[in-house]
Each structure stands twice: as C-alpha cells, then as structure tokens.
Design a protein around this motif. Structure first.
Motif, short mmCIF file in Angstrom:
data_model
loop_
_atom_site.label_atom_id
_atom_site.label_comp_id
_atom_site.label_asym_id
_atom_site.label_seq_id
_atom_site.Cartn_x
_atom_site.Cartn_y
_atom_site.Cartn_z
N LEU A 357 -40.56 -11.44 -19.84
CA LEU A 357 -40.18 -12.26 -20.69
C LEU A 357 -39.49 -13.58 -20.53
CD1 LEU A 357 -39.06 -9.16 -23.03
CD2 LEU A 357 -41.19 -10.07 -22.97
N ARG A 358 -38.69 -13.44 -19.56
CA ARG A 358 -37.65 -14.67 -19.32
C ARG A 358 -37.27 -14.47 -17.80
NH1 ARG A 358 -32.62 -15.67 -22.74
NH2 ARG A 358 -34.44 -15.98 -24.18
N VAL A 359 -37.08 -15.37 -17.03
CA VAL A 359 -36.70 -15.61 -15.66
C VAL A 359 -35.91 -16.60 -15.26
CG1 VAL A 359 -38.61 -16.33 -14.68
CG2 VAL A 359 -37.16 -15.32 -13.16
N THR A 360 -34.29 -16.58 -14.86
CA THR A 360 -33.81 -17.75 -14.45
C THR A 360 -33.64 -17.67 -13.09
OG1 THR A 360 -31.78 -16.75 -15.21
CG2 THR A 360 -32.70 -18.10 -16.66
N TYR A 361 -33.71 -18.54 -12.12
CA TYR A 361 -33.38 -18.75 -10.78
C TYR A 361 -33.01 -19.90 -10.28
CZ TYR A 361 -37.87 -21.29 -10.38
OH TYR A 361 -38.73 -22.35 -10.60
N ASP A 362 -32.18 -19.88 -9.11
CA ASP A 362 -31.49 -20.81 -8.29
C ASP A 362 -31.48 -20.61 -6.94
OD1 ASP A 362 -30.42 -23.24 -8.02
OD2 ASP A 362 -28.49 -22.73 -9.11
N LEU A 363 -31.67 -21.82 -6.12
CA LEU A 363 -31.36 -21.50 -4.62
C LEU A 363 -29.88 -20.73 -4.55
CD1 LEU A 363 -32.92 -24.61 -2.98
CD2 LEU A 363 -33.55 -22.29 -2.69
N ASP A 364 -29.92 -19.84 -3.76
CA ASP A 364 -28.52 -19.33 -3.06
C ASP A 364 -27.93 -20.21 -2.44
OD1 ASP A 364 -26.45 -17.47 -2.97
OD2 ASP A 364 -27.45 -16.27 -1.39
N ALA A 365 -26.34 -20.35 -2.45
CA ALA A 365 -25.57 -21.22 -1.72
C ALA A 365 -26.04 -21.40 -0.54
CB ALA A 365 -23.99 -20.68 -1.85
N GLY A 366 -26.35 -22.97 0.12
CA GLY A 366 -26.38 -23.21 1.27
C GLY A 366 -27.89 -22.85 1.72
N GLU A 367 -28.80 -22.27 0.82
CA GLU A 367 -30.11 -22.21 1.10
C GLU A 367 -30.99 -23.47 0.97
OE1 GLU A 367 -31.43 -19.84 2.50
OE2 GLU A 367 -30.51 -18.10 2.33
N LYS A 368 -32.13 -23.67 1.69
CA LYS A 368 -32.96 -25.00 1.63
C LYS A 368 -34.36 -24.59 1.68
CE LYS A 368 -29.43 -28.14 3.45
NZ LYS A 368 -29.08 -28.72 4.55
N LEU A 369 -35.27 -25.25 1.23
CA LEU A 369 -36.71 -25.03 1.18
C LEU A 369 -37.23 -26.06 2.19
CD1 LEU A 369 -37.49 -24.08 -2.45
CD2 LEU A 369 -37.06 -22.33 -0.37
N ASN A 370 -38.33 -25.76 2.82
CA ASN A 370 -38.95 -26.83 3.60
C ASN A 370 -38.08 -27.77 4.48
OD1 ASN A 370 -41.49 -25.91 2.29
ND2 ASN A 370 -40.95 -27.10 0.58
N ASN A 371 -37.34 -27.12 5.21
CA ASN A 371 -36.19 -28.06 6.00
C ASN A 371 -36.78 -28.56 7.23
OD1 ASN A 371 -33.92 -29.00 6.59
ND2 ASN A 371 -33.04 -27.12 7.65
#
Length: 503
Positions: A357-371
C-alpha cells in the motif's frame, strides 16, 4: 455605488478561486504528508510533504464533498463550506480501537513470512493493466546543479596570443563565479492524460503508451548568466573562438583519444543526423515519464532489493495500521543486515492480499550507489549519494491488484572531473591545436513527483482515437496558483513558492 462595486468585486474574487488547505494530526498538531483526498468520488489527490493540498476553482464550490483519509487515522468527510469554517485546516483523529474490536494474538506475525507473501503476490498485485487504461496525471520535476569547484583554463590555442588567452580565461572565471554563487535550478509541471496498453507483437507483449498534455509550465533562471543553457552556450562559444569551423578535429583527453571526427561545419553535422528521428517535446516528455514509471514499478528487481532480497535485510514487525477499522495493513520497518543491502525504510502491506500500500525508503547513512573512483588514474569520481522515495498504491476498481497513485523520488549525485582536453586538427600539414584543463566538483540533485488522480479502463478503439500533439512549456517567472485554477494539482512546497527567476 462605490461601496456596491467594491463589494461585488470582492464577492466575485472569493467566489472563483482555487483552495489551499492543510491536514494535521489532531493531537500533535503536526502536518500529515501524503494523505489521500477524494474529490466528489471522481479524483484522488495527495497532500504534499508539508501537509498541504489544493483544489481547482471547479472543485471549490461550497457543496462539493471531499473525503480525507490516512492509514492510522479516522477518515473525515466534509463539504467545502465546512472546510472554510475550519479555516482550511483539517485535523485527523488517530484510530483507537478496543481490544475486542481487533483480532488479538500473543504471537506476532513473522515479518519474513509476510515478505515472502509480498514477493509471491507481486505479479498479481502490481503488474500493469493488459487492457488499455487512461490515467489523469500530474508530474512535477525539479533539478539543481550545484558546483563547489569549477576551474577551466585554456593553456594552448594555435594562432592566439598569450594576451588574448588571458582575456578569455578572465571572462570564463567571471562566469564561473556567478555560476557557483547562484547555481541553476528549474521546476517543470505537466498535467495531462497518460494512456497505457499492451499489445502482442512477435509472440511478445509490448507496451504502448500515449501522452496528451493539457498544461505544462517551466520555472527556471532563464536569461541569467547562471542558467544551465547559458553554461552550455559558453562552452560552445569558447570552442568556436578557437576552432576553425571549416576544418576537422579529433578530441583527446589525457592518454585517451576519440576516434570520432569532430567538425563545426553545418553540412557535416547534417550528414551525421540525416537518418535520425527528430526529437519532439511530447516524445521526450513521454520517454521521461515512461522511464520514471518503469524505474518505480515494484516489479523492477534492480530498484527494490528490500523486497526481492529480504535475506539481505533485518525486518521488524511494528504492528497493524487501520483506516476506520476496515482496511488494515501490516507495518514493517527494514534496515541493512548484509553489505549488499543499502536502504532503510518502512512498508505498509495489506493484510488481505499482501499488496504493497505504501513504502518509504532512504539510503542508509554512509551508503552510496554506483560508486566509481578513478580519481588517481583518470581524474574521475562519481557516486549516487542520495536516493529516497515514497510510493503509494491504490486498489484498482476494475480487476485485481493496485496501481501507482503517488510517487515522490529524490536523487543526488556527487561528481569530480579533473582532466585535460585537447582538440587536434586532422591534417598532414602543421596542425591547429586547442587545449584546456578542466576541473569540476560538485553535486546534482533532482526531485520527481507523480500523482495519478484517476485511473480508468478504456476500450482499444478509444485508445486508437487518441492522437499525440507536440506542445511547448509556458515559461513563468514565479509560481502563480492561478495558472492551475482550472485543474487540481500537487500543492508546491515552500521552496518552489519562494523561487523566482533572476532578471
């Protein structure tokens, strides 16, 4: 007579205007973001991050009925006249239930078993309609280019004196200073009908989409020396000053050279683009929208590993959230358990069919993508350092499953480039050379909001009759709610309301 005229003008002004209202928690007085607002059973709106929503002039008549709902709160139905009496502030009451009204068990549901059911039912609950559909949508996108460091120095140009190069470098530095002090930013708003269907072609199902734009605006630093377009123009004009438009060149950056031939001759560039389709605004906008919806489809395994790889995450069952005691949702929080996991967030999952029904998400502290870090070798470093979102789904009236009602996605990227660039003339004689050193470091960010106000199934013949027409953005210098007086839209945040173009 003068008093009568003023009274009539005042009455007319208050009679025809769109409405802005706010939704708050009755106990805490805090704003409630992303609450659902149903307007006369026809359209479904959502309050923004600050808890505000607006209604068009046509939906601002006293007798119009709206219903406001949010998981964990009692719904509230009221007329526009009642909303006015509340001074345009709606306070929702948190749901409170006696124990005998709710199924009670000493054993808490296992969050991993819930996630297994979510995953098993994803294709049923969240696949696109096979039948043609029509969605009345509002789409807002904003972007920011924020450089921290820009250093550009032309160090060689055949045929130009040192004095001339010094003057050009000085002009470039003045532009860069303005760019850093006032980085370019833009907001685009698009409202229209989005059509989606699936046809069988060569034994495969292929999506077919059409877009009908009803209104589109753009708010940006147009005409200022700090706009993104001006930055592009500066780069082109700088190169034009130092390259002969009648000659051919090859670019080289450090040890790497381009095999492509570069020329500023119009006839040369026409030959290269002769067979390419000319991009139109409607095509570009539709492609961007298609990409956005594909990336934020829960069936996209690369975007939502907290659903497809629950073993990477630690899930916590928080309890059941109710809406008026009828619709119940399991509430799960998640955070990384293994290094492959990147996100923290919360899921609201239907207890009847395990639809999200709903989702909220965020990168965890210090995490990066496609580094990517090739700073020492190639002078390049980049990483996605911001990725957060809120997705909300509404049950389909026709058939099983859910459709995406609202999405709010924010992305950010850090970048660093420190490389030499050289243009070398292709000739057997003495060569023209133009070289410069470039160092850029900073961040880019973008925010996309999508609201599906109504979702209906149409016939194939209705879809076939839809014709796409190109459009142009209406350029505005500041946000004006009167622009959207005929339509419901997402209420902008304070940031956009304060933003004005630079004269």
């Amino acid at each position: 007579m003068l008093v009568l005229a003023v009274t009539l003008l005042t009455f007319q002004g208050t009679l025809a205007q769109n409405i802005q209202a706010r939704i708050i928690d009755r106990a805490t007085k805090e704003n409630i973001p992303y609450a659902n607002i149903q307007v006369s059973a026809l359209e479904h709106l959502v309050s923004n991050e600050e808890g505000y929503f607006n209604l068009s002039e046509g939906n601002s008549k006293d007798e119009i009925v709206i219903t406001i709902s949010y998981l964990g709160y009692f719904s509230q139905q009221l007329t526009i006249n009642q909303l006015k009496k509340l001074d345009f502030v709606v306070a929702l009451q948190p749901s409170i239930f006696e124990l005998n009204d709710v199924k009670v068990s000493n054993v808490k549901p296992n969050p991993y078993e819930i996630m297994a059911q979510v995953k098993a039912n994803l294709n049923t609950n969240h696949k696109n309609d096979v039948l043609p559909s029509k969605d009345f949508i509002f789409y807002r996108k904003s972007g920011l280019f924020k450089p921290a460091v820009i250093e550009v120095e032309i160090n060689e140009s055949t045929g130009f004196s040192k004095h001339a190069l010094k003057k050009v470098n000085s002009d470039v530095q003045k532009f860069i200073s303005k760019l850093i002090s006032s980085p370019p930013k833009d907001f685009t708003d698009i409202l229209g009908n989005y059509y989606n269907s699936t046809i069988k072609k060569d034994d495969k199902y292929v999506p077919v989409t059409k877009l009908e734009v009803l209104k589109a605006t753009i708010l940006e630093n147009e005409g200022s020396s700090t706009s993104a377009d001006e930055l592009k123009k500066l780069a082109i004009n700088t190169i034009l000053q130092h390259l002969d438009s009648t000659k051919y060149y090859r670019a080289k950056s450090g040890l790497f050279g381009s095999r492509d031939t570069i020329s500023l001759r119009k006839d040369f560039n026409k030959k290269k683009t002769k067979n390419k389709n000319t991009s139109t605004q409607i095509l570009a906008t539709k492609n961007n929208l298609n990409t956005f919806l594909t990336e934020n489809n829960l069936l996209n395994t690369s975007s939502f590993n907290f659903i497809y790889n629950p073993e990477w995450y630690e899930y916590q069952y928080e309890g059941l959230s109710y809406m008026d005691g009828t619709e119940a949702a399991y509430v799960l929080t998640f955070k990384p358990k293994k290094s492959k996991a990147k996100y923290i967030g919360k899921l609201y999952i239907s207890d009847s069919d395990y639809g999200v029904l709903r989702v909220t998400y965020d990168l965890d502290a210090g995490e990066k993508l496609n580094n990517v870090n090739l700073k020492l070798i190639l002078g390049i470093k980049a990483a996605d350092n911001k990725r957060k979102g809120t997705l909300m789904y509404r049950k389909k009236i026709h058939g099983k499953g859910y459709y995406l009602q609202y999405a709010n996605i924010e992305k950010g990227q850090y970048f660093y480039v420190n490389r030499p660039l050289k243009f070398i003339e292709l000739t057997s004689e003495e060569k023209d050379i133009f070289s410069l050193d470039i160092k850029i470091e900073g961040n880019t960010s973008s925010k996309m909001e999508y609201l599906n106000m109504s979702h209906t199934i149409i016939t194939p013949s209705e879809l076939q009759k839809v014709t796409e027409a190109d459009f142009k953005f209406t350029k505005i210098k500041s946000y004006d709610p009167k622009i959207w007086k005929d339509y419901n839209a997402i209420e902008p945040l304070s940031e956009m309301k304060r933003f004005k173009t630079m004269e």
